[in-house]
Write an enzyme that holds these catalytic residues in place. Sequence first.
Site, PDB file in Angstrom:
ATOM      1  N   HIS A   1     -14.634 -11.830  -6.507  1.00 54.00           N
ATOM      2  CA  HIS A   1     -15.297 -13.084  -6.123  1.00 54.00           C
ATOM      3  C   HIS A   1     -16.622 -13.205  -6.848  1.00 54.00           C
ATOM      4  O   HIS A   1     -17.441 -14.063  -6.533  1.00 54.00           O
ATOM      5  CB  HIS A   1     -15.531 -13.113  -4.604  1.00 54.00           C
ATOM      6  CG  HIS A   1     -14.348 -12.646  -3.834  1.00 54.00           C
ATOM      7  ND1 HIS A   1     -14.183 -11.343  -3.448  1.00 54.00           N
ATOM      8  CD2 HIS A   1     -13.241 -13.307  -3.430  1.00 54.00           C
ATOM      9  CE1 HIS A   1     -13.025 -11.204  -2.832  1.00 54.00           C
ATOM     10  NE2 HIS A   1     -12.434 -12.379  -2.810  1.00 54.00           N
TER      11      HIS A   1
ATOM     12  N   ARG B   1     -13.038  -3.356   6.582  1.00 50.21           N
ATOM     13  CA  ARG B   1     -13.386  -3.206   5.157  1.00 50.21           C
ATOM     14  C   ARG B   1     -14.083  -4.457   4.640  1.00 50.21           C
ATOM     15  O   ARG B   1     -15.056  -4.392   3.913  1.00 50.21           O
ATOM     16  CB  ARG B   1     -12.133  -2.932   4.326  1.00 50.21           C
ATOM     17  CG  ARG B   1     -11.775  -1.460   4.256  1.00 50.21           C
ATOM     18  CD  ARG B   1     -10.887  -1.159   3.063  1.00 50.21           C
ATOM     19  NE  ARG B   1      -9.587  -1.775   3.156  1.00 50.21           N
ATOM     20  CZ  ARG B   1      -8.564  -1.289   3.852  1.00 50.21           C
ATOM     21  NH1 ARG B   1      -8.694  -0.167   4.526  1.00 50.21           N
ATOM     22  NH2 ARG B   1      -7.406  -1.905   3.884  1.00 50.21           N
ATOM     23  N   ARG B   2     -13.571  -5.623   5.051  1.00 51.37           N
ATOM     24  CA  ARG B   2     -14.197  -6.869   4.587  1.00 51.37           C
ATOM     25  C   ARG B   2     -15.605  -6.998   5.165  1.00 51.37           C
ATOM     26  O   ARG B   2     -16.526  -7.411   4.487  1.00 51.37           O
ATOM     27  CB  ARG B   2     -13.375  -8.101   5.000  1.00 51.37           C
ATOM     28  CG  ARG B   2     -11.999  -8.186   4.414  1.00 51.37           C
ATOM     29  CD  ARG B   2     -11.978  -8.535   2.930  1.00 51.37           C
ATOM     30  NE  ARG B   2     -12.311  -7.464   2.015  1.00 51.37           N
ATOM     31  CZ  ARG B   2     -11.472  -6.475   1.643  1.00 51.37           C
ATOM     32  NH1 ARG B   2     -10.258  -6.428   2.116  1.00 51.37           N
ATOM     33  NH2 ARG B   2     -11.872  -5.556   0.790  1.00 51.37           N
TER      34      ARG B   2
ATOM     35  N   ASP C   1      -1.144  -1.704  -4.265  1.00 50.68           N
ATOM     36  CA  ASP C   1      -2.563  -1.659  -3.910  1.00 50.68           C
ATOM     37  C   ASP C   1      -3.088  -0.269  -4.247  1.00 50.68           C
ATOM     38  O   ASP C   1      -2.330   0.696  -4.281  1.00 50.68           O
ATOM     39  CB  ASP C   1      -2.738  -1.841  -2.392  1.00 50.68           C
ATOM     40  CG  ASP C   1      -2.756  -3.308  -1.961  1.00 50.68           C
ATOM     41  OD1 ASP C   1      -2.389  -4.176  -2.763  1.00 50.68           O
ATOM     42  OD2 ASP C   1      -3.145  -3.558  -0.808  1.00 50.68           O
TER      43      ASP C   1
ATOM     44  N   LYS D   1       0.853  -1.188   0.000  1.00 55.53           N
ATOM     45  CA  LYS D   1       0.000   0.000   0.000  1.00 55.53           C
ATOM     46  C   LYS D   1       0.898   1.250   0.000  1.00 55.53           C
ATOM     47  O   LYS D   1       1.800   1.361   0.833  1.00 55.53           O
ATOM     48  CB  LYS D   1      -0.872   0.030   1.260  1.00 55.53           C
ATOM     49  CG  LYS D   1      -2.014  -0.958   1.202  1.00 55.53           C
ATOM     50  CD  LYS D   1      -3.068  -0.607   2.210  1.00 55.53           C
ATOM     51  CE  LYS D   1      -4.185  -1.617   2.272  1.00 55.53           C
ATOM     52  NZ  LYS D   1      -4.387  -2.533   1.186  1.00 55.53           N
TER      53      LYS D   1
ATOM     54  N   ARG E   1      -4.404  -4.935 -12.105  1.00 56.75           N
ATOM     55  CA  ARG E   1      -5.249  -5.843 -11.311  1.00 56.75           C
ATOM     56  C   ARG E   1      -6.576  -5.109 -11.140  1.00 56.75           C
ATOM     57  O   ARG E   1      -6.632  -4.067 -10.490  1.00 56.75           O
ATOM     58  CB  ARG E   1      -4.575  -6.082  -9.957  1.00 56.75           C
ATOM     59  CG  ARG E   1      -5.405  -6.899  -9.001  1.00 56.75           C
ATOM     60  CD  ARG E   1      -4.610  -7.208  -7.739  1.00 56.75           C
ATOM     61  NE  ARG E   1      -4.788  -6.226  -6.689  1.00 56.75           N
ATOM     62  CZ  ARG E   1      -3.857  -5.899  -5.795  1.00 56.75           C
ATOM     63  NH1 ARG E   1      -2.655  -6.450  -5.834  1.00 56.75           N
ATOM     64  NH2 ARG E   1      -4.102  -5.010  -4.856  1.00 56.75           N
TER      65      ARG E   1
ATOM     66  N   LYS F   1     -13.235  -4.088  -7.692  1.00 58.98           N
ATOM     67  CA  LYS F   1     -14.395  -3.171  -7.628  1.00 58.98           C
ATOM     68  C   LYS F   1     -14.077  -1.943  -6.778  1.00 58.98           C
ATOM     69  O   LYS F   1     -14.533  -0.845  -7.073  1.00 58.98           O
ATOM     70  CB  LYS F   1     -15.603  -3.903  -7.061  1.00 58.98           C
ATOM     71  CG  LYS F   1     -16.194  -4.906  -8.059  1.00 58.98           C
ATOM     72  CD  LYS F   1     -17.533  -5.453  -7.606  1.00 58.98           C
ATOM     73  CE  LYS F   1     -18.052  -6.491  -8.576  1.00 58.98           C
ATOM     74  NZ  LYS F   1     -19.243  -7.181  -8.082  1.00 58.98           N
TER      75      LYS F   1
HETATM   76  C1  LIG Z   1      -6.824  -9.979  -5.096  1.00 52.33           C
HETATM   77  C2  LIG Z   1      -7.587  -8.776  -4.640  1.00 52.33           C
HETATM   78  C3  LIG Z   1      -6.908  -7.595  -4.402  1.00 52.33           C
HETATM   79  C4  LIG Z   1      -7.608  -6.451  -3.998  1.00 52.33           C
HETATM   80  N1  LIG Z   1      -6.950  -5.261  -3.866  1.00 52.33           N
HETATM   81  C5  LIG Z   1      -7.648  -4.140  -3.624  1.00 52.33           C
HETATM   82  C6  LIG Z   1      -7.014  -2.867  -3.616  1.00 52.33           C
HETATM   83  O1  LIG Z   1      -5.804  -2.742  -3.806  1.00 52.33           O
HETATM   84  N2  LIG Z   1      -7.793  -1.773  -3.407  1.00 52.33           N
HETATM   85  C7  LIG Z   1      -9.155  -1.869  -3.206  1.00 52.33           C
HETATM   86  O2  LIG Z   1      -9.819  -0.833  -3.055  1.00 52.33           O
HETATM   87  N3  LIG Z   1      -9.759  -3.066  -3.153  1.00 52.33           N
HETATM   88  C8  LIG Z   1      -9.053  -4.200  -3.365  1.00 52.33           C
HETATM   89  N4  LIG Z   1      -9.688  -5.409  -3.346  1.00 52.33           N
HETATM   90  C9  LIG Z   1     -11.057  -5.521  -2.801  1.00 52.33           C
HETATM   91  C10 LIG Z   1     -12.119  -5.247  -3.842  1.00 52.33           C
HETATM   92  O3  LIG Z   1     -12.096  -3.895  -4.207  1.00 52.33           O
HETATM   93  C11 LIG Z   1     -13.517  -5.583  -3.306  1.00 52.33           C
HETATM   94  O4  LIG Z   1     -13.784  -4.806  -2.191  1.00 52.33           O
HETATM   95  C12 LIG Z   1     -13.709  -7.051  -2.928  1.00 52.33           C
HETATM   96  O5  LIG Z   1     -13.012  -7.877  -3.800  1.00 52.33           O
HETATM   97  C13 LIG Z   1     -15.202  -7.426  -3.022  1.00 52.33           C
HETATM   98  O6  LIG Z   1     -15.676  -7.191  -4.320  1.00 52.33           O
HETATM   99  P1  LIG Z   1     -15.998  -8.349  -5.394  1.00 52.33           P
HETATM  100  O7  LIG Z   1     -15.370  -7.962  -6.683  1.00 52.33           O
HETATM  101  O8  LIG Z   1     -15.629  -9.653  -4.876  1.00 52.33           O
HETATM  102  O9  LIG Z   1     -17.542  -8.196  -5.655  1.00 52.33           O
HETATM  103  P2  LIG Z   1     -18.782  -8.216  -4.675  1.00 52.33           P
HETATM  104  O10 LIG Z   1     -19.929  -7.836  -5.529  1.00 52.33           O
HETATM  105  O11 LIG Z   1     -18.508  -7.428  -3.454  1.00 52.33           O
HETATM  106  O12 LIG Z   1     -18.875  -9.695  -4.260  1.00 52.33           O
HETATM  107  C14 LIG Z   1     -19.160 -10.743  -5.195  1.00 52.33           C
HETATM  108  C15 LIG Z   1     -19.506 -11.972  -4.391  1.00 52.33           C
HETATM  109  O13 LIG Z   1     -18.356 -12.380  -3.632  1.00 52.33           O
HETATM  110  C16 LIG Z   1     -18.701 -12.755  -2.320  1.00 52.33           C
HETATM  111  N5  LIG Z   1     -18.099 -11.803  -1.355  1.00 52.33           N
HETATM  112  C17 LIG Z   1     -17.477 -10.637  -1.640  1.00 52.33           C
HETATM  113  N6  LIG Z   1     -16.984 -10.068  -0.529  1.00 52.33           N
HETATM  114  C18 LIG Z   1     -17.307 -10.877   0.498  1.00 52.33           C
HETATM  115  C19 LIG Z   1     -17.064 -10.855   1.917  1.00 52.33           C
HETATM  116  N7  LIG Z   1     -16.379  -9.879   2.509  1.00 52.33           N
HETATM  117  N8  LIG Z   1     -17.536 -11.891   2.638  1.00 52.33           N
HETATM  118  C20 LIG Z   1     -18.227 -12.886   2.068  1.00 52.33           C
HETATM  119  N9  LIG Z   1     -18.481 -12.986   0.742  1.00 52.33           N
HETATM  120  C21 LIG Z   1     -18.035 -11.990  -0.029  1.00 52.33           C
HETATM  121  C22 LIG Z   1     -20.183 -12.738  -2.285  1.00 52.33           C
HETATM  122  O14 LIG Z   1     -20.698 -13.990  -2.619  1.00 52.33           O
HETATM  123  C23 LIG Z   1     -20.566 -11.722  -3.347  1.00 52.33           C
HETATM  124  O15 LIG Z   1     -21.837 -11.914  -3.896  1.00 52.33           O
HETATM  125  C24 LIG Z   1      -9.019  -6.533  -3.779  1.00 52.33           C
HETATM  126  C25 LIG Z   1      -9.690  -7.730  -4.019  1.00 52.33           C
HETATM  127  C26 LIG Z   1      -9.004  -8.832  -4.459  1.00 52.33           C
HETATM  128  C27 LIG Z   1      -9.767 -10.078  -4.736  1.00 52.33           C
END
Ligand SMILES: Cc1cc2nc3c(=O)[nH]c(=O)nc-3n(C[C@H](O)[C@H](O)[C@H](O)COP(=O)(O)OP(=O)(O)OC[C@H]3O[C@@H](n4cnc5c(N)ncnc54)[C@H](O)[C@@H]3O)c2cc1C
Length: 290
Positions: free
Chosen positions: A211, A269-270, A119, A85, A168, A171
Site C-alpha cells: 500500500h 497482524r493488521r 503465502d 498458507k 509476489r 514487506k
Molecule cells: C496482496 C498482499 C498479500 C500479502 N501476503 C503476505 C504474505 O503472504 N506474507 C506476509 O508476511 N505478508 C503479506 N502481506 C502483508 C505485507 O507483508 C505487509 O504487512 C502489509 O502489506 C503492509 O505493508 P505495506 O507494504 O503496505 O507497507 P507499509 O509501510 O506498512 O504501509 C504503507 C502505507 O499503507 C498504509 N497501510 C499499511 N498497512 C495498513 C493498515 N494495517 N491499516 C491502515 N493503513 C495501512 C499506510 O498508509 C502506510 O503508510 C501481504 C500484503 C498484500 C498487499
Amino acid sequence: MDEAKSGIVSDIAERVFAGRWIAGPYVKDAMNVALRFNANCIGAIINYLGEALSEKKEISYTIDIYSSLIGSIISKSADSQISIKPTQIGLDISYQYAKKNYLKLASAARKKGVFVWLDMEESSKVDDTIRLYYSALKFGNVGICIQSYLRRSEEDITRIASSGGIIRLVKGAYTEPEEVAYGDRAEVTRNYYRLMQILFTNSRKFMIATHDMPIIKRALILNKKYHREIEFAMLNGIRNMDALYLARKGNAVRIYIPFGPSWLKYSIRRLREAGHASLVARSLFSRQRI
Ligand SMILES: Cc1cc2nc3c(=O)[nH]c(=O)nc-3n(C[C@H](O)[C@H](O)[C@H](O)COP(=O)(O)OP(=O)(O)OC[C@H]3O[C@@H](n4cnc5c(N)ncnc54)[C@H](O)[C@@H]3O)c2cc1C
C-alpha cells in the site's frame, strides 16, 4: 472479565476490525466481495483464514473449502486467484504431507485455470515453503510470496526469478528476530526497492503487493522502461480507493480477500502493522467500500 462481557468485546472487535478486512465466514461472502471488485475492473486473490493447523481433520476441511472456492470462482466466472498458507495445509505436521495437499490443490486449480499463490509465513517456514513451491513450479500456474524484511530474500528472489517462478513481493507481516530480518521500517522499504529492481531486471511477470504509494509510483516508472507483466495488489479494506484509482488508470490490480471464521490472528497482524495505530484508524474511518 466474565464470559458474557468478553463475548461482547469480541463481537464488537470482530465487527469493527474484522468486518473491514475480512469478507465474512463463508465462501459465498468471499465471492460477493470478489465480484464487487471485479465489477470495478479489479481482480481478487482469495484466502481462507487459518494457520498453524495440527489436526488432519481440520486440514482436510480446509482443503475441501478451497476446492469449493475454486468451484465457485469458476461457476461465477470470477476473476480470482487463491492464496494458501503452508501451515494450513499441513506444514506443521510434515513437509511431505503439506506437499501432497499443495500438489492436489494446485492441480485441481490448474485444471480450472485458477492461479494459486503460496503465502509466506514466519522465517522458520521459508525453506520449506520455497521447496513446496519448487515442487509445483514445473506444472505452472503457481506463485510465491517473498518478504523484503528478510535478509535472505535477495538470494531467494534471484534464484526463484531465474527459475521462472512468479513472485509476489511484500514487506512482511510477522515479528522476526534481528538476525533474520531488518527491524527498521526504512530499511525494509529500501530492501523492497532493491528486490523490486531485481524483479524488473530478471523476471517477466510478478506482483507488487504493497500500500506504499511511493513504491507503486516507482514501479510504474520502472515499467515504462522494462515493460514487464506486473500486477499491483493490496489487502482488502486498507486502501481500496487507491486500488480503484490504479485500476482506472489501466493498471492490473488485485485485492487480497481473506474469509472464514478464524479472523483473530489476521486482524492482530493488521492492527500491529508495525505499531501504526493511526494508520489503522485512518483506514477504518476513510471510505473503503467499492
Ligand atoms: C496482496 C498482499 C498479500 C500479502 N501476503 C503476505 C504474505 O503472504 N506474507 C506476509 O508476511 N505478508 C503479506 N502481506 C502483508 C505485507 O507483508 C505487509 O504487512 C502489509 O502489506 C503492509 O505493508 P505495506 O507494504 O503496505 O507497507 P507499509 O509501510 O506498512 O504501509 C504503507 C502505507 O499503507 C498504509 N497501510 C499499511 N498497512 C495498513 C493498515 N494495517 N491499516 C491502515 N493503513 C495501512 C499506510 O498508509 C502506510 O503508510 C501481504 C500484503 C498484500 C498487499
